[in-house]
Design a protein around this motif. Structure first.
Motif, PDB file in Angstrom:
ATOM      1  N   PRO A  24       0.826  -1.207   0.000  1.00 44.28           N
ATOM      2  CA  PRO A  24       0.000   0.000   0.000  1.00 44.28           C
ATOM      3  C   PRO A  24       0.866   1.265   0.000  1.00 44.28           C
ATOM      4  O   PRO A  24       2.045   1.219   0.353  1.00 44.28           O
ATOM      5  N   ARG A  25       0.257   2.373  -0.400  1.00 47.51           N
ATOM      6  CA  ARG A  25       0.971   3.652  -0.390  1.00 47.51           C
ATOM      7  C   ARG A  25       1.461   3.950   1.026  1.00 47.51           C
ATOM      8  O   ARG A  25       0.830   3.582   2.008  1.00 47.51           O
ATOM      9  N   VAL A  26       2.570   4.660   1.118  1.00 46.40           N
ATOM     10  CA  VAL A  26       3.154   4.967   2.427  1.00 46.40           C
ATOM     11  C   VAL A  26       2.441   6.113   3.123  1.00 46.40           C
ATOM     12  O   VAL A  26       2.590   6.288   4.330  1.00 46.40           O
ATOM     13  N   ASP A  27       1.655   6.917   2.387  1.00 53.15           N
ATOM     14  CA  ASP A  27       1.021   8.083   2.977  1.00 53.15           C
ATOM     15  C   ASP A  27      -0.423   7.842   3.421  1.00 53.15           C
ATOM     16  O   ASP A  27      -1.190   8.772   3.614  1.00 53.15           O
ATOM     17  N   LEU A  28      -0.804   6.584   3.620  1.00 49.78           N
ATOM     18  CA  LEU A  28      -2.168   6.276   4.053  1.00 49.78           C
ATOM     19  C   LEU A  28      -2.431   6.806   5.453  1.00 49.78           C
ATOM     20  O   LEU A  28      -1.556   6.769   6.320  1.00 49.78           O
ATOM     21  N   THR A  29      -3.654   7.269   5.669  1.00 50.21           N
ATOM     22  CA  THR A  29      -4.091   7.689   7.003  1.00 50.21           C
ATOM     23  C   THR A  29      -5.295   6.843   7.390  1.00 50.21           C
ATOM     24  O   THR A  29      -5.953   6.239   6.525  1.00 50.21           O
ATOM     25  N   ALA A  30      -5.598   6.838   8.662  1.00 49.74           N
ATOM     26  CA  ALA A  30      -6.776   6.109   9.129  1.00 49.74           C
ATOM     27  C   ALA A  30      -8.031   6.642   8.451  1.00 49.74           C
ATOM     28  O   ALA A  30      -8.920   5.872   8.058  1.00 49.74           O
ATOM     29  N   GLU A  31      -8.093   7.954   8.281  1.00 48.80           N
ATOM     30  CA  GLU A  31      -9.267   8.567   7.665  1.00 48.80           C
ATOM     31  C   GLU A  31      -9.416   8.163   6.204  1.00 48.80           C
ATOM     32  O   GLU A  31     -10.526   7.871   5.733  1.00 48.80           O
ATOM     33  N   SER A  32      -8.299   8.134   5.455  1.00 51.21           N
ATOM     34  CA  SER A  32      -8.387   7.786   4.035  1.00 51.21           C
ATOM     35  C   SER A  32      -8.754   6.317   3.848  1.00 51.21           C
ATOM     36  O   SER A  32      -9.514   5.973   2.944  1.00 51.21           O
ATOM     37  N   VAL A  33      -8.248   5.457   4.714  1.00 50.12           N
ATOM     38  CA  VAL A  33      -8.582   4.033   4.616  1.00 50.12           C
ATOM     39  C   VAL A  33     -10.047   3.811   4.986  1.00 50.12           C
ATOM     40  O   VAL A  33     -10.768   3.075   4.304  1.00 50.12           O
ATOM     41  N   ALA A  34     -10.508   4.473   6.042  1.00 50.55           N
ATOM     42  CA  ALA A  34     -11.913   4.341   6.445  1.00 50.55           C
ATOM     43  C   ALA A  34     -12.841   4.826   5.330  1.00 50.55           C
ATOM     44  O   ALA A  34     -13.858   4.181   5.035  1.00 50.55           O
ATOM     45  N   ALA A  35     -12.486   5.926   4.689  1.00 46.12           N
ATOM     46  CA  ALA A  35     -13.298   6.444   3.586  1.00 46.12           C
ATOM     47  C   ALA A  35     -13.294   5.468   2.410  1.00 46.12           C
ATOM     48  O   ALA A  35     -14.342   5.218   1.798  1.00 46.12           O
ATOM     49  N   ALA A  36     -12.131   4.903   2.097  1.00 43.96           N
ATOM     50  CA  ALA A  36     -12.040   3.934   1.006  1.00 43.96           C
ATOM     51  C   ALA A  36     -12.877   2.692   1.310  1.00 43.96           C
ATOM     52  O   ALA A  36     -13.532   2.137   0.413  1.00 43.96           O
ATOM     53  N   MET A  37     -12.888   2.265   2.553  1.00 45.90           N
ATOM     54  CA  MET A  37     -13.675   1.102   2.933  1.00 45.90           C
ATOM     55  C   MET A  37     -15.169   1.373   2.748  1.00 45.90           C
ATOM     56  O   MET A  37     -15.913   0.499   2.305  1.00 45.90           O
ATOM     57  N   GLN A  38     -15.597   2.592   3.052  1.00 47.33           N
ATOM     58  CA  GLN A  38     -17.007   2.950   2.850  1.00 47.33           C
ATOM     59  C   GLN A  38     -17.355   2.972   1.365  1.00 47.33           C
ATOM     60  O   GLN A  38     -18.447   2.558   0.967  1.00 47.33           O
ATOM     61  N   VAL A  39     -16.415   3.427   0.529  1.00 45.66           N
ATOM     62  CA  VAL A  39     -16.633   3.405  -0.921  1.00 45.66           C
ATOM     63  C   VAL A  39     -16.741   1.968  -1.410  1.00 45.66           C
ATOM     64  O   VAL A  39     -17.601   1.648  -2.248  1.00 45.66           O
ATOM     65  N   ILE A  40     -15.907   1.083  -0.890  1.00 44.69           N
ATOM     66  CA  ILE A  40     -15.955  -0.337  -1.272  1.00 44.69           C
ATOM     67  C   ILE A  40     -17.322  -0.922  -0.917  1.00 44.69           C
ATOM     68  O   ILE A  40     -17.938  -1.621  -1.729  1.00 44.69           O
ATOM     69  N   ILE A  41     -17.811  -0.622   0.277  1.00 43.63           N
ATOM     70  CA  ILE A  41     -19.124  -1.131   0.702  1.00 43.63           C
ATOM     71  C   ILE A  41     -20.217  -0.564  -0.199  1.00 43.63           C
ATOM     72  O   ILE A  41     -21.082  -1.297  -0.692  1.00 43.63           O
ATOM     73  N   ALA A  42     -20.180   0.747  -0.437  1.00 43.30           N
ATOM     74  CA  ALA A  42     -21.215   1.406  -1.234  1.00 43.30           C
ATOM     75  C   ALA A  42     -21.221   0.943  -2.690  1.00 43.30           C
ATOM     76  O   ALA A  42     -22.269   0.908  -3.336  1.00 43.30           O
ATOM     77  N   SER A  43     -20.049   0.556  -3.210  1.00 46.22           N
ATOM     78  CA  SER A  43     -19.971   0.126  -4.612  1.00 46.22           C
ATOM     79  C   SER A  43     -20.640  -1.223  -4.836  1.00 46.22           C
ATOM     80  O   SER A  43     -21.018  -1.556  -5.956  1.00 46.22           O
ATOM     81  N   ASP A  44     -20.761  -2.006  -3.788  1.00 49.01           N
ATOM     82  CA  ASP A  44     -21.483  -3.274  -3.836  1.00 49.01           C
ATOM     83  C   ASP A  44     -20.930  -4.231  -4.902  1.00 49.01           C
ATOM     84  O   ASP A  44     -21.681  -4.951  -5.552  1.00 49.01           O
ATOM     85  N   VAL A  45     -19.609  -4.246  -5.063  1.00 53.96           N
ATOM     86  CA  VAL A  45     -19.005  -5.114  -6.079  1.00 53.96           C
ATOM     87  C   VAL A  45     -18.440  -6.419  -5.510  1.00 53.96           C
ATOM     88  O   VAL A  45     -18.135  -7.329  -6.267  1.00 53.96           O
ATOM     89  N   PHE A  46     -18.289  -6.493  -4.210  1.00 48.67           N
ATOM     90  CA  PHE A  46     -17.774  -7.711  -3.589  1.00 48.67           C
ATOM     91  C   PHE A  46     -18.887  -8.419  -2.843  1.00 48.67           C
ATOM     92  O   PHE A  46     -19.714  -7.787  -2.189  1.00 48.67           O
ATOM     93  N   GLU A  47     -18.887  -9.741  -2.928  1.00 49.10           N
ATOM     94  CA  GLU A  47     -19.797 -10.527  -2.103  1.00 49.10           C
ATOM     95  C   GLU A  47     -19.096 -11.811  -1.693  1.00 49.10           C
ATOM     96  O   GLU A  47     -18.152 -12.260  -2.344  1.00 49.10           O
ATOM     97  N   TRP A  48     -19.537 -12.371  -0.617  1.00 48.13           N
ATOM     98  CA  TRP A  48     -18.974 -13.607  -0.081  1.00 48.13           C
ATOM     99  C   TRP A  48     -20.123 -14.554   0.187  1.00 48.13           C
ATOM    100  O   TRP A  48     -21.004 -14.246   0.987  1.00 48.13           O
ATOM    101  N   ASN A  49     -20.132 -15.664  -0.505  1.00 47.62           N
ATOM    102  CA  ASN A  49     -21.213 -16.655  -0.380  1.00 47.62           C
ATOM    103  C   ASN A  49     -22.590 -16.015  -0.568  1.00 47.62           C
ATOM    104  O   ASN A  49     -23.523 -16.290   0.181  1.00 47.62           O
ATOM    105  N   GLY A  50     -22.697 -15.116  -1.536  1.00 43.67           N
ATOM    106  CA  GLY A  50     -23.971 -14.497  -1.856  1.00 43.67           C
ATOM    107  C   GLY A  50     -24.347 -13.293  -1.015  1.00 43.67           C
ATOM    108  O   GLY A  50     -25.386 -12.691  -1.234  1.00 43.67           O
ATOM    109  N   ALA A  51     -23.516 -12.918  -0.052  1.00 45.46           N
ATOM    110  CA  ALA A  51     -23.825 -11.776   0.814  1.00 45.46           C
ATOM    111  C   ALA A  51     -22.849 -10.635   0.531  1.00 45.46           C
ATOM    112  O   ALA A  51     -21.644 -10.847   0.422  1.00 45.46           O
TER     113      ALA A  51
END
Length: 72
Positions: A24-51
């Motif tokens: 990962p990039r060396v300049d990551l912050t807790a805030e940027s990672v948390a925001a990216a995680m929310q984007v991942i959830i909102a994008s709805d592109v990953f699922e595990w066993n149908g969920a």
């Protein structure tokens, strides 16, 4: 030294899922990672066993030393 970013989520069915990013990039912050995680959830592109991913539960950077003994 090998670094990975591990992002932990719960699915809509309550299962735990970890997404891992190598070098990962060396300049990551807790805030940027948390925001990216929310984007991942909102994008709805990953699922595990149908969920789909429903909640971010944590993230960490893991560092480990790797010594290659035999190269193939």
């Amino acid at each position: 030294m090998v670094k990975t970013l591990q992002m932990n989520f719960n699915t809509a069915s309550g299962k735990k899922v970890t997404l891992t990013v190598d070098e990962p990039r060396v300049d990551l912050t807790a805030e940027s990672v948390a925001a990216a995680m929310q984007v991942i959830i909102a994008s709805d592109v990953f699922e595990w066993n149908g969920a789909t991913l429903a909640a971010a539960t944590g993230a960490k950077i893991v560092e480990r030393n790797v010594t290659e003994l035999v190269k193939g």
